[in-house]
Design an enzyme around this catalytic site. Structure first.
Site, PDB file in Angstrom:
ATOM      1  CG  ASN A  70      43.511  34.348  68.551  1.00 14.61           C
ATOM      2  OD1 ASN A  70      43.058  33.215  68.734  1.00 14.61           O
ATOM      3  ND2 ASN A  70      43.717  35.208  69.546  1.00 14.61           N
ATOM      4  N   GLY A  73      40.815  29.000  68.675  1.00 16.20           N
ATOM      5  CA  GLY A  73      39.877  28.054  69.300  1.00 16.20           C
ATOM      6  C   GLY A  73      40.582  27.000  70.129  1.00 16.20           C
ATOM      7  CB  CYS A 131      39.404  30.990  75.417  1.00 17.13           C
ATOM      8  SG  CYS A 131      39.652  31.000  73.632  1.00 17.13           S
ATOM      9  CB  ILE A 192      42.857  41.564  79.792  1.00 17.85           C
ATOM     10  CG1 ILE A 192      43.636  42.248  78.662  1.00 17.85           C
ATOM     11  CG2 ILE A 192      42.457  42.535  80.853  1.00 17.85           C
ATOM     12  CD1 ILE A 192      42.861  43.369  77.933  1.00 17.85           C
TER      13      ILE A 192
HETATM   14  C1  LIG Z   1      47.330  33.584  68.381  1.00 14.87           C
HETATM   15  C2  LIG Z   1      46.969  33.687  69.831  1.00 14.87           C
HETATM   16  C3  LIG Z   1      46.687  32.528  70.553  1.00 14.87           C
HETATM   17  C4  LIG Z   1      46.340  32.597  71.907  1.00 14.87           C
HETATM   18  N1  LIG Z   1      46.097  31.454  72.595  1.00 14.87           N
HETATM   19  C5  LIG Z   1      45.848  31.496  73.931  1.00 14.87           C
HETATM   20  C6  LIG Z   1      45.665  30.301  74.681  1.00 14.87           C
HETATM   21  O1  LIG Z   1      45.767  29.188  74.198  1.00 14.87           O
HETATM   22  N2  LIG Z   1      45.389  30.443  76.015  1.00 14.87           N
HETATM   23  C7  LIG Z   1      45.295  31.657  76.644  1.00 14.87           C
HETATM   24  O2  LIG Z   1      45.054  31.728  77.848  1.00 14.87           O
HETATM   25  N3  LIG Z   1      45.493  32.809  75.940  1.00 14.87           N
HETATM   26  C8  LIG Z   1      45.747  32.757  74.616  1.00 14.87           C
HETATM   27  N4  LIG Z   1      45.962  33.928  73.917  1.00 14.87           N
HETATM   28  C9  LIG Z   1      45.845  35.220  74.626  1.00 14.87           C
HETATM   29  C10 LIG Z   1      47.217  35.754  75.075  1.00 14.87           C
HETATM   30  O3  LIG Z   1      47.836  34.887  75.992  1.00 14.87           O
HETATM   31  C11 LIG Z   1      47.084  37.174  75.709  1.00 14.87           C
HETATM   32  O4  LIG Z   1      46.246  37.099  76.851  1.00 14.87           O
HETATM   33  C12 LIG Z   1      46.490  38.190  74.749  1.00 14.87           C
HETATM   34  O5  LIG Z   1      46.934  37.981  73.430  1.00 14.87           O
HETATM   35  C13 LIG Z   1      46.820  39.639  75.151  1.00 14.87           C
HETATM   36  O6  LIG Z   1      48.204  39.877  75.194  1.00 14.87           O
HETATM   37  P1  LIG Z   1      49.032  40.505  73.945  1.00 14.87           P
HETATM   38  O7  LIG Z   1      48.326  41.764  73.538  1.00 14.87           O
HETATM   39  O8  LIG Z   1      50.417  40.729  74.476  1.00 14.87           O
HETATM   40  O9  LIG Z   1      49.006  39.475  72.863  1.00 14.87           O
HETATM   41  C14 LIG Z   1      46.287  33.865  72.556  1.00 14.87           C
HETATM   42  C15 LIG Z   1      46.591  35.030  71.830  1.00 14.87           C
HETATM   43  C16 LIG Z   1      46.939  34.957  70.495  1.00 14.87           C
HETATM   44  C17 LIG Z   1      47.277  36.229  69.747  1.00 14.87           C
END
Ligand SMILES: Cc1cc2nc3c(=O)[nH]c(=O)nc-3n(C[C@H](O)[C@H](O)[C@H](O)COP(=O)(O)O)c2cc1C
Length: 314
Positions: A70, A73, A131, A192
């Site tokens: 993703n 942003g 991020c 992470i």
């Molecule tokens: C579409 C999308 C948007 C995300 N937006 C944020 C965000 O705004 N702030 C943040 O700290 N992490 C954001 N993340 C990261 C997730 O919170 C998480 O740390 C990361 O996706 C790993 O976990 P997962 O494999 O379970 O998705 C985003 C992840 C995805 C896929």
């Protein structure tokens, strides 16, 4: 036998260890219409910035290698609209509410948290300093332990609410970042955030997200996340919240065994918003079948068999 799924993250108690991850659960109100937030120990809002951010240009999402890239942003409504439209409704959601904050410079974190202090119904903050798909700030904050410590210290001075710092895996060692967050006064560390990843269309020779690289999430990042959580949990006394690729209750146990006191579920919620209920059901069933009274007994129980660990600074 009644099993206890409750966990304690310093001063914050959760009814179970499953937290919806930032960016994957909107502002918490949207999902309440399709799944019971009562299944969650808590949720983390989309990261909130000082003003509305539109985010990056499309395309912003691409499937890649069983995971997701993703480049959203940090598109969000900004703290003003959040306070006016969302915050008043948060108390009714019925689980712990953690607001994620993301800014371009350090001083803005202080200002946004100060403003959020006005609102009731917020149990804590997650400082998104990791991020990978924004031009300014983003993971640069948590790549530098001195900056991490200073930023957490400044926020700590502005709030008595619970604070966790969300760290990037895009560093040689997360141990330094975790120690810095602890030194700055964080109540916990979350890790992470996404890995820097890339997907390419060989026919058009174009990247699949407009920013060329993006944040990689989902099942393929779980082994990396486990290693980072293990590394961090070995060097800090504050609780570690494990994140990365969780799709099953077995995954949750793996994170807790390596030292996580709770976990966050992100990408998997897009496929199944009701997953948290499935996870807690699975965890309760497992504990019961094993005669384990509390999930807290699982935390940090990895049996390395005295193995020689390569390259893990502990
Ligand atoms: C579409 C999308 C948007 C995300 N937006 C944020 C965000 O705004 N702030 C943040 O700290 N992490 C954001 N993340 C990261 C997730 O919170 C998480 O740390 C990361 O996706 C790993 O976990 P997962 O494999 O379970 O998705 C985003 C992840 C995805 C896929």
């Amino acid at each position: 036998m009644a099993v206890d799924l409750g966990v304690q993250l310093g001063s914050l108690s959760l009814r179970n260890p499953i937290i919806a991850a930032s960016g994957c659960y909107g502002y918490g109100l949207e999902y309440a219409e399709i799944a019971d937030p009562g299944d969650l120990g808590g949720f983390i809002t989309k990261s909130i910035s000082p003003e509305r951010w539109e985010g990056n240009p499309p395309p912003r999402l691409a499937e890649a290698g069983n995971g997701l890239i993703n480049s959203i942003g940090l598109a969000n409504m900004g703290v003003g609209e959040f306070l006016a439209e969302v915050a008043p409704k948060l108390q009714a959601v019925g689980t712990r509410v953690i607001v994620s904050v993301a800014c371009k410079v350090m001083e803005e974190y202080e200002r946004v948290v100060e403003r959020l202090e006005e609102a009731e119904g917020i149990d804590g903050y997650e400082l998104n300093i990791s991020c990978p798909n924004v031009k300014e700030g983003g993971m640069a904050f948590s790549r530098n332990p001195r900056v991490t410590e200073e930023l957490v210290r400044r926020v700590r001075a502005r709030t008595s609410r619970w604070v966790t710092a969300k760290l990037t895996p895009n560093v040689a060692s997360v141990a330094e970042g975790a120690k810095a967050a602890e030194a700055g006064g964080a109540d916990a560390v979350s890790l992470i955030n996404t890995l820097v990843g890339m997907a390419v269309d060989y026919r058009t020779r174009r990247p699949k997200v407009a920013t060329v690289t993006g944040g990689y999430s989902g099942p393929p990042i779980k082994p990396v996340a486990l290693a980072k959580v293990w590394e961090a949990a070995g060097v800090v006394k504050i609780p570690v919240i494990g994140i990365g690729g969780i799709t099953s209750w077995e995954d949750v146990l793996e994170f807790m065994i390596v030292g996580a006191s709770a976990v966050q579920v992100g990408t998997a919620l897009f496929a199944d918003p009701r997953l948290p209920g499935v996870l807690t059901g699975g965890l309760a069933g497992y504990l019961e079948s094993e005669g384990i009274g509390s999930i807290r007994e699982i935390i940090g129980t990895l049996d390395t068999g005295g193995a020689f660990q390569v390259g893990v600074p502990r």
